[in-house]
Design a protein around this motif. Structure first.
Motif, mmCIF file in Angstrom:
data_model
loop_
_atom_site.group_PDB
_atom_site.id
_atom_site.type_symbol
_atom_site.label_atom_id
_atom_site.label_comp_id
_atom_site.label_asym_id
_atom_site.label_seq_id
_atom_site.Cartn_x
_atom_site.Cartn_y
_atom_site.Cartn_z
ATOM 1 N N VAL A 1 0.869 -1.174 0.000
ATOM 2 C CA VAL A 1 0.000 0.000 0.000
ATOM 3 C C VAL A 1 0.907 1.226 0.000
ATOM 4 C CG1 VAL A 1 -0.244 -0.013 2.530
ATOM 5 C CG2 VAL A 1 -1.940 1.154 1.149
ATOM 6 N N GLN A 2 0.525 2.230 -0.787
ATOM 7 C CA GLN A 2 1.408 3.375 -0.967
ATOM 8 C C GLN A 2 0.589 4.653 -1.090
ATOM 9 O OE1 GLN A 2 4.538 2.307 -3.608
ATOM 10 N NE2 GLN A 2 5.065 4.410 -4.148
ATOM 11 N N LEU A 3 1.177 5.764 -0.644
ATOM 12 C CA LEU A 3 0.528 7.070 -0.803
ATOM 13 C C LEU A 3 0.931 7.637 -2.162
ATOM 14 C CD1 LEU A 3 -1.076 9.456 0.557
ATOM 15 C CD2 LEU A 3 1.142 10.339 1.283
ATOM 16 N N LEU A 4 -0.040 8.087 -2.922
ATOM 17 C CA LEU A 4 0.251 8.738 -4.203
ATOM 18 C C LEU A 4 -0.125 10.214 -4.089
ATOM 19 C CD1 LEU A 4 0.977 8.580 -7.269
ATOM 20 C CD2 LEU A 4 -1.432 8.080 -7.700
ATOM 21 N N GLU A 5 0.876 11.075 -4.228
ATOM 22 C CA GLU A 5 0.641 12.520 -4.136
ATOM 23 C C GLU A 5 0.605 13.105 -5.541
ATOM 24 O OE1 GLU A 5 0.147 14.273 -1.410
ATOM 25 O OE2 GLU A 5 1.302 13.442 0.258
ATOM 26 N N ILE A 6 -0.060 14.247 -5.665
ATOM 27 C CA ILE A 6 -0.204 14.858 -6.988
ATOM 28 C C ILE A 6 1.164 15.150 -7.627
ATOM 29 C CG2 ILE A 6 -0.405 17.260 -6.159
ATOM 30 C CD1 ILE A 6 -2.702 17.496 -8.369
ATOM 31 N N ALA A 7 2.175 15.465 -6.794
ATOM 32 C CA ALA A 7 3.509 15.790 -7.320
ATOM 33 C C ALA A 7 4.162 14.589 -8.015
ATOM 34 C CB ALA A 7 4.409 16.281 -6.186
ATOM 35 N N GLN A 8 3.713 13.373 -7.677
ATOM 36 C CA GLN A 8 4.321 12.179 -8.290
ATOM 37 C C GLN A 8 3.623 11.758 -9.586
ATOM 38 O OE1 GLN A 8 3.513 10.412 -4.304
ATOM 39 N NE2 GLN A 8 5.183 9.057 -4.902
ATOM 40 N N VAL A 9 2.532 12.425 -9.877
ATOM 41 C CA VAL A 9 1.709 11.991 -11.010
ATOM 42 C C VAL A 9 2.256 12.572 -12.315
ATOM 43 C CG1 VAL A 9 -0.629 12.090 -11.997
ATOM 44 C CG2 VAL A 9 -0.331 11.841 -9.520
ATOM 45 N N PRO A 10 2.511 11.720 -13.324
ATOM 46 C CA PRO A 10 2.955 12.238 -14.631
ATOM 47 C C PRO A 10 1.907 13.216 -15.187
ATOM 48 C CG PRO A 10 3.089 9.820 -14.548
ATOM 49 C CD PRO A 10 2.383 10.250 -13.308
ATOM 50 N N ASP A 11 2.389 14.273 -15.841
ATOM 51 C CA ASP A 11 1.498 15.345 -16.308
ATOM 52 C C ASP A 11 0.270 14.832 -17.042
ATOM 53 O OD1 ASP A 11 3.264 17.018 -15.192
ATOM 54 O OD2 ASP A 11 4.176 17.741 -17.053
ATOM 55 N N GLU A 12 0.490 13.810 -17.894
ATOM 56 C CA GLU A 12 -0.631 13.363 -18.736
ATOM 57 C C GLU A 12 -1.724 12.642 -17.923
ATOM 58 O OE1 GLU A 12 2.712 10.244 -19.309
ATOM 59 O OE2 GLU A 12 2.526 12.395 -18.888
ATOM 60 N N HIS A 13 -1.442 12.360 -16.633
ATOM 61 C CA HIS A 13 -2.452 11.658 -15.825
ATOM 62 C C HIS A 13 -3.041 12.516 -14.708
ATOM 63 C CE1 HIS A 13 -1.768 7.835 -17.795
ATOM 64 N NE2 HIS A 13 -0.464 7.972 -17.624
ATOM 65 N N VAL A 14 -2.649 13.810 -14.663
ATOM 66 C CA VAL A 14 -3.100 14.668 -13.554
ATOM 67 C C VAL A 14 -4.628 14.771 -13.490
ATOM 68 C CG1 VAL A 14 -3.148 17.056 -12.723
ATOM 69 C CG2 VAL A 14 -0.970 15.964 -13.216
ATOM 70 N N ASN A 15 -5.264 14.904 -14.660
ATOM 71 C CA ASN A 15 -6.730 15.023 -14.640
ATOM 72 C C ASN A 15 -7.393 13.754 -14.122
ATOM 73 O OD1 ASN A 15 -6.753 17.634 -15.445
ATOM 74 N ND2 ASN A 15 -7.036 17.190 -17.625
ATOM 75 N N GLU A 16 -6.797 12.630 -14.487
ATOM 76 C CA GLU A 16 -7.316 11.344 -14.017
ATOM 77 C C GLU A 16 -7.160 11.258 -12.484
ATOM 78 O OE1 GLU A 16 -6.319 6.661 -14.920
ATOM 79 O OE2 GLU A 16 -5.296 8.207 -16.097
ATOM 80 N N PHE A 17 -6.000 11.736 -11.983
ATOM 81 C CA PHE A 17 -5.739 11.727 -10.536
ATOM 82 C C PHE A 17 -6.778 12.579 -9.803
ATOM 83 C CE2 PHE A 17 -3.851 13.769 -6.783
ATOM 84 C CZ PHE A 17 -3.440 12.655 -6.064
ATOM 85 N N LYS A 18 -7.132 13.713 -10.426
ATOM 86 C CA LYS A 18 -8.072 14.627 -9.766
ATOM 87 C C LYS A 18 -9.523 14.167 -9.848
ATOM 88 C CE LYS A 18 -5.631 19.058 -10.200
ATOM 89 N NZ LYS A 18 -5.755 20.371 -10.859
ATOM 90 N N SER A 19 -9.788 13.210 -10.747
ATOM 91 C CA SER A 19 -11.189 12.792 -10.888
ATOM 92 C C SER A 19 -11.597 12.021 -9.638
ATOM 93 C CB SER A 19 -11.354 11.888 -12.103
ATOM 94 O OG SER A 19 -11.097 10.547 -11.737
ATOM 95 N N ILE A 20 -12.849 12.163 -9.244
ATOM 96 C CA ILE A 20 -13.247 11.428 -8.038
ATOM 97 C C ILE A 20 -13.855 10.074 -8.407
ATOM 98 C CG2 ILE A 20 -13.409 13.386 -6.464
ATOM 99 C CD1 ILE A 20 -16.263 13.699 -6.989
ATOM 100 N N GLU A 21 -13.787 9.713 -9.703
ATOM 101 C CA GLU A 21 -14.278 8.401 -10.116
ATOM 102 C C GLU A 21 -13.216 7.327 -9.835
ATOM 103 O OE1 GLU A 21 -15.396 11.141 -12.335
ATOM 104 O OE2 GLU A 21 -17.061 10.778 -10.941
#
Length: 469
Positions: A268-288
């Motif tokens: 289990v790992q914490l994923l922070e927005i700073a670690q997210v590749p640019d092309e996936h930021v919107n996916e990270f922000k989605s609440i789905e």
């Protein structure tokens, strides 16, 4: 490139050795953080390997067993617990000097008063001894020491210790700012709350607690009014021997930047927005896809902290934080306590109710907790059952309300907001007493001062001047 990184590190190490304001532990912690940063060991997350954690990994709160009914059993559990509040922050964003924890929240009580009252009532009710630890920074230490004196007659053991003090690094030549004559507070920084684990150990407090038979520490931000001791969670962790637990809660659109838990390569790992590749930021922000976020309420086994700190195994992701001091560009390297989750055995998340996340980061949050949306019982901020909507109203206040003193001056009394959905206030607006806000309300002082009269009831209104009242 390797040469320049090594040369940089050697120069920094030599200059840091000469700084006599910090301990040897702090110097070695700092150099170790910088060498990890320079080696570029930041692992990029492979997006395709991310998996959504199962209910075994992120346990739904309502599946936890009930807390024991027997008072003596509960006392036994609580006697294994320590509460630690992260108290390194200043209230500067809200226009206050000194530790943020001494801002008055409700009925004249500060964050710290409420924390003390809560633990006092636990200790009294169960006859247990839950100590309170405050991790200060060099910014808040002196003030906190004075404030803590007023609790000397309470039934709680209060310990304070400082998180590390690291020198800011001058970006241009990679030397510590204090070695260039900046020896005041501006030359230094506290390296984020990931530092809680080594600092707890270096301060000697960890050994003291282990010697007292303490097993778990509940760590939370001092400004999160929802972060109260939960016996069900403690009971679960002790029974299942989980070394680490992060409380997460369902994400709303207000929390899209918050870190989330993932399953990654079997851990289990914490994923922070700073670690997210640019092309996936919107996916990270989605609440789905990512439905939960980290509340920073953490439960950690003390023996496990000792084991991992001594093995120097807590290599949390480094967060570079560039700043400017008097026109000089500097770098500070920080870590976050939540990122340590992947180093502990049987680490889990627990998906808790939103009520356990009630941070006060701005005066708009202060408006919520001072209003009739909440009442105060034994130091606990309890939500008004008359509010049928599970989420809180969304509140946006203009810059005139940013500082606590100005915010308080602009309300004769805090309005009733039990039936409010959204409030947006901009311009020179002043509120009378006994005002009620319902539905969607927008108040804009287009020209000059706009006063909302005593007793006004505003429901689904858009107000731009006195003529709209």
């Amino acid at each position: 490139m390797a040469v320049t990184a090594d040369v940089k590190l050697e120069g920094l190490r030599a200059a840091t050795d000469k700084l006599d304001q910090i301990s040897e532990n702090e110097k070695s912690g700092f150099i170790s953080l910088v060498s990890r940063y320079l080696s570029g060991e930041a692992e990029q997350i492979e997006w395709s390997k991310i998996q959504t954690p199962t209910d075994e990994v992120v346990v739904p709160y309502d599946t936890l067993s009930a807390a024991p009914e027997d008072l003596n059993e509960t006392k036994k559990l609580l006697d294994k617990l320590v509460v630690l509040k992260l108290n390194g922050g200043l209230g500067t964003t809200m226009g206050c000097t000194g530790p943020k924890s001494v801002i008055e929240v409700r009925n004249g009580f500060t964050f710290l008063d409420l924390i003390v009252i809560q633990i006092e009532s636990l200790n009294k009710k169960y006859g247990c001894n839950v100590p309170l630890l405050l991790m200060n920074s060099f910014n808040t230490h002196d003030d906190t020491q004075k404030i803590v004196e007023k609790y000397s007659n309470s039934n709680i053991e209060i310990h304070t210790f400082n998180q590390s003090q690291y020198p800011r690094i001058v970006t241009e030549d990679f030397l510590p700012l204090p070695s260039k004559g900046k020896t005041g507070k501006d030359g230094w920084y506290p390296p984020g709350h990931g530092d809680v684990f080594p600092s707890l150990n270096n301060s000697g407090k960890l050994d003291t607690l282990l010697a007292q038979g303490k097993e778990y520490v509940f760590v939370a931000n001092s400004d999160n009014l929802g972060a109260i001791v939960d016996i069900k969670i403690l009971n679960h962790l002790i029974h299942n021997q989980n070394e680490y637990c992060m409380e997460v809660t369902p994400k709303t659109l207000a929390d899209v930047k918050g870190g989330t838990l993932i399953s990654y390569e079997g851990r289990v790992q914490l994923l922070e927005i700073a670690q997210v590749p640019d092309e996936h930021v919107n996916e990270f922000k989605s609440i789905e896809k990512f439905k939960i976020f980290n509340t920073n309420n953490l439960w950690v086994n003390l023996k496990a902290i000792k084991r991992l700190v001594e093995a120097e195994a807590l290599k949390m992701e480094i967060i570079p934080n560039p700043k400017e001091v008097d026109g000089v560009k500097v770098l500070q390297l920080e870590t976050a306590a939540g990122a340590a989750i992947r180093f502990f055995e049987k680490a889990i998340g627990i998906n808790v109710p939103r009520s356990r996340f009630l941070p006060v980061k701005a005066t708009s949050d202060l408006l919520l907790v001072q209003s009739d949306l909440y009442t105060l019982v034994d130091g606990f901020v309890i939500r008004n059952p008359a509010r049928t909507n599970p989420s809180n109203p969304s509140i946006e206040l203009g810059p005139e309300f940013k500082k606590v003193a100005n915010f308080l001056a602009r309300f004769k009394s805090i309005p009733s907001i039990v039936e409010l959905d959204t409030l947006k206030v901009s311009g020179d607006v002043w509120f009378g007493s006994g005002v009620t806000l319902k539905g969607k309300v927008t108040i804009t002082a287009k020209s000059g001062k706009l006063e909302i009269p005593d007793g006004a009831v505003l429901e689904n209104k858009d107000i731009n001047g006195p003529e709209d009242l």
